[in-house]
Motif scaffolding. Sequence first.
Motif, mmCIF file in Angstrom:
data_model
loop_
_atom_site.group_PDB
_atom_site.id
_atom_site.type_symbol
_atom_site.label_atom_id
_atom_site.label_comp_id
_atom_site.label_asym_id
_atom_site.label_seq_id
_atom_site.Cartn_x
_atom_site.Cartn_y
_atom_site.Cartn_z
ATOM 1 N N PRO A 27 17.422 -20.639 0.703
ATOM 2 C CA PRO A 27 17.739 -21.473 1.875
ATOM 3 C C PRO A 27 17.782 -20.646 3.163
ATOM 4 O O PRO A 27 18.174 -19.484 3.153
ATOM 5 C CB PRO A 27 19.129 -22.022 1.528
ATOM 6 N N THR A 28 17.321 -21.232 4.261
ATOM 7 C CA THR A 28 17.429 -20.606 5.580
ATOM 8 C C THR A 28 17.939 -21.660 6.549
ATOM 9 O O THR A 28 18.115 -22.833 6.192
ATOM 10 C CB THR A 28 16.067 -20.076 6.071
ATOM 11 N N SER A 29 18.157 -21.263 7.776
ATOM 12 C CA SER A 29 18.657 -22.204 8.784
ATOM 13 C C SER A 29 17.633 -23.278 9.118
ATOM 14 O O SER A 29 17.970 -24.327 9.664
ATOM 15 C CB SER A 29 19.039 -21.440 10.059
ATOM 16 N N THR A 30 16.359 -23.002 8.793
ATOM 17 C CA THR A 30 15.303 -23.970 9.106
ATOM 18 C C THR A 30 14.725 -24.637 7.854
ATOM 19 O O THR A 30 13.726 -25.337 7.935
ATOM 20 C CB THR A 30 14.155 -23.282 9.877
ATOM 21 N N GLY A 31 15.342 -24.395 6.715
ATOM 22 C CA GLY A 31 14.848 -24.987 5.474
ATOM 23 C C GLY A 31 14.587 -23.925 4.425
ATOM 24 O O GLY A 31 14.883 -22.743 4.618
ATOM 25 N N ALA A 74 20.170 -19.982 -4.096
ATOM 26 C CA ALA A 74 18.771 -19.873 -4.514
ATOM 27 C C ALA A 74 18.434 -20.991 -5.486
ATOM 28 O O ALA A 74 19.243 -21.354 -6.346
ATOM 29 C CB ALA A 74 18.514 -18.523 -5.155
ATOM 30 N N ARG A 75 17.241 -21.533 -5.363
ATOM 31 C CA ARG A 75 16.778 -22.582 -6.285
ATOM 32 C C ARG A 75 15.626 -22.022 -7.112
ATOM 33 O O ARG A 75 14.678 -21.464 -6.572
ATOM 34 C CB ARG A 75 16.337 -23.821 -5.496
ATOM 35 N N ILE A 76 15.741 -22.184 -8.420
ATOM 36 C CA ILE A 76 14.741 -21.634 -9.332
ATOM 37 C C ILE A 76 14.158 -22.760 -10.174
ATOM 38 O O ILE A 76 14.895 -23.593 -10.708
ATOM 39 C CB ILE A 76 15.362 -20.566 -10.265
ATOM 40 N N THR A 77 12.839 -22.778 -10.298
ATOM 41 C CA THR A 77 12.180 -23.721 -11.200
ATOM 42 C C THR A 77 11.339 -22.932 -12.197
ATOM 43 O O THR A 77 11.042 -21.758 -11.986
ATOM 44 C CB THR A 77 11.276 -24.699 -10.423
ATOM 45 N N GLY A 78 10.931 -23.579 -13.261
ATOM 46 C CA GLY A 78 10.145 -22.918 -14.292
ATOM 47 C C GLY A 78 10.983 -22.581 -15.514
ATOM 48 O O GLY A 78 12.186 -22.867 -15.562
ATOM 49 N N GLU A 79 10.338 -21.984 -16.518
ATOM 50 C CA GLU A 79 10.992 -21.700 -17.784
ATOM 51 C C GLU A 79 11.135 -20.197 -18.006
ATOM 52 O O GLU A 79 10.221 -19.422 -17.742
ATOM 53 C CB GLU A 79 10.171 -22.283 -18.944
ATOM 54 N N VAL A 80 12.309 -19.811 -18.510
ATOM 55 C CA VAL A 80 12.556 -18.433 -18.926
ATOM 56 C C VAL A 80 13.110 -18.477 -20.341
ATOM 57 O O VAL A 80 14.107 -19.156 -20.608
ATOM 58 C CB VAL A 80 13.556 -17.714 -18.003
ATOM 59 N N THR A 81 12.453 -17.765 -21.241
ATOM 60 C CA THR A 81 12.873 -17.718 -22.642
ATOM 61 C C THR A 81 13.152 -16.270 -23.025
ATOM 62 O O THR A 81 12.344 -15.382 -22.740
ATOM 63 C CB THR A 81 11.781 -18.281 -23.568
ATOM 64 N N ASP A 290 7.097 -16.686 4.503
ATOM 65 C CA ASP A 290 7.137 -18.037 5.085
ATOM 66 C C ASP A 290 5.915 -18.321 5.952
ATOM 67 O O ASP A 290 5.839 -19.339 6.630
ATOM 68 C CB ASP A 290 8.415 -18.225 5.909
ATOM 69 N N ASP A 291 4.933 -17.394 5.914
ATOM 70 C CA ASP A 291 3.728 -17.596 6.727
ATOM 71 C C ASP A 291 2.526 -16.980 6.006
ATOM 72 O O ASP A 291 1.796 -16.164 6.576
ATOM 73 C CB ASP A 291 3.914 -16.956 8.102
ATOM 74 N N LEU A 292 2.317 -17.379 4.765
ATOM 75 C CA LEU A 292 1.206 -16.845 3.984
ATOM 76 C C LEU A 292 -0.115 -17.432 4.475
ATOM 77 O O LEU A 292 -0.167 -18.585 4.914
ATOM 78 C CB LEU A 292 1.396 -17.182 2.500
ATOM 79 N N PRO A 293 -1.199 -16.662 4.407
ATOM 80 C CA PRO A 293 -2.508 -17.181 4.816
ATOM 81 C C PRO A 293 -2.970 -18.281 3.862
ATOM 82 O O PRO A 293 -2.475 -18.381 2.735
ATOM 83 C CB PRO A 293 -3.415 -15.948 4.731
#
Length: 343
Positions: A27-31, A74-81, A290-293
């Motif tokens: 999270p940041t102040s702008t999203g 922090a928000r995490i998605t995906g699987e960890v086994t 936050d600014d990838l090509p």
Amino acid sequence: MSVPSSARPPVTSHVALSMRDVNVFLPTSTGEIQILRDITFDVGRGSVLALAGESGSGKSTAMLAALRLLPSGARITGEVTANGERIDLLDAAGLRRFRASAARVIFQDPWSSLHPMHSLGDQLIESARSADRGLTKAAARSLAEETLQRVGISDPAARMQSYPHQVSGGQLQRVVIAMALVASPSILVCDEPTTALDVTTQEQILDLLRELKETLGLTILIATHDLDVISGLADDLVIMYGGTVVERGPVHDVLERPTHPYTWALLQSSPDHRPGERLRPIEGRPPALDDLPPGCAFAPRCGSAEEICRTTPARLLQIDRGRATACTRVQAQSGISEVEAAA
């Protein structure tokens, strides 16, 4: 998007730790900012997998994400086994149990890993008993002294009385490793464990990790910014850039025949890899997450980039048995399409 199925091998009993399509958002102040994208790899049981890349590539974050040790929010998605257990589905109590017994972490700065006001012995005993194996304090002390001996600490009974400021950096890192081992973990996660040490001590710590892998059958996940540091330690290598995996494969295959321009650039800038030759520094700077090509994240720094690299998002695809690359140009030259790779 998630990684194609060919780059996502099924989790088997031979795999100790597995990450599947793991994404991390902060999270940041702008999203929210996405700092990891579709991280997918396996660590074979009893093997060493290294995550390599420049600072900010996401390697340390990926390891901490596997253990759910990221900052609050922090928000995490995906699987960890891990060892057949879905770590991403554990509640707080389950995570504490997992971190206390099954997987332990060694951080790059040994001084910050220990409490300055408590003796090394007290901290080792606490670490041993936190694994919840019903150890008495006396049994934990005996185990701690035995483990200090195993990691190369002479006169362990006397060293137990010392405080962190009374011990050298190399010896302190051995103590931190001992603190992990007293819990009898099956997985050891090492976040650049030699960065704060001199060259001679670095090699000693790497030799110790090699020995522990062989004698204890430990599964090791290690992050590093120096490819040559892990050339004699790791079995498999994952190269990260811009918060994603750009190349993956057996360590010697990747180092000897890199398929991604970023891996090649890392090797050209390494004094150990090019002894006596002029180094070739990587021009430019890593991208802001936050600014990838729009295309390949490495394209602005890549001397081989073509128009397709600048406009088409790179995907991690299998190009050979055990090898995967996210270089769009290499995939095109190999005649590999995403449909074929996922078949």
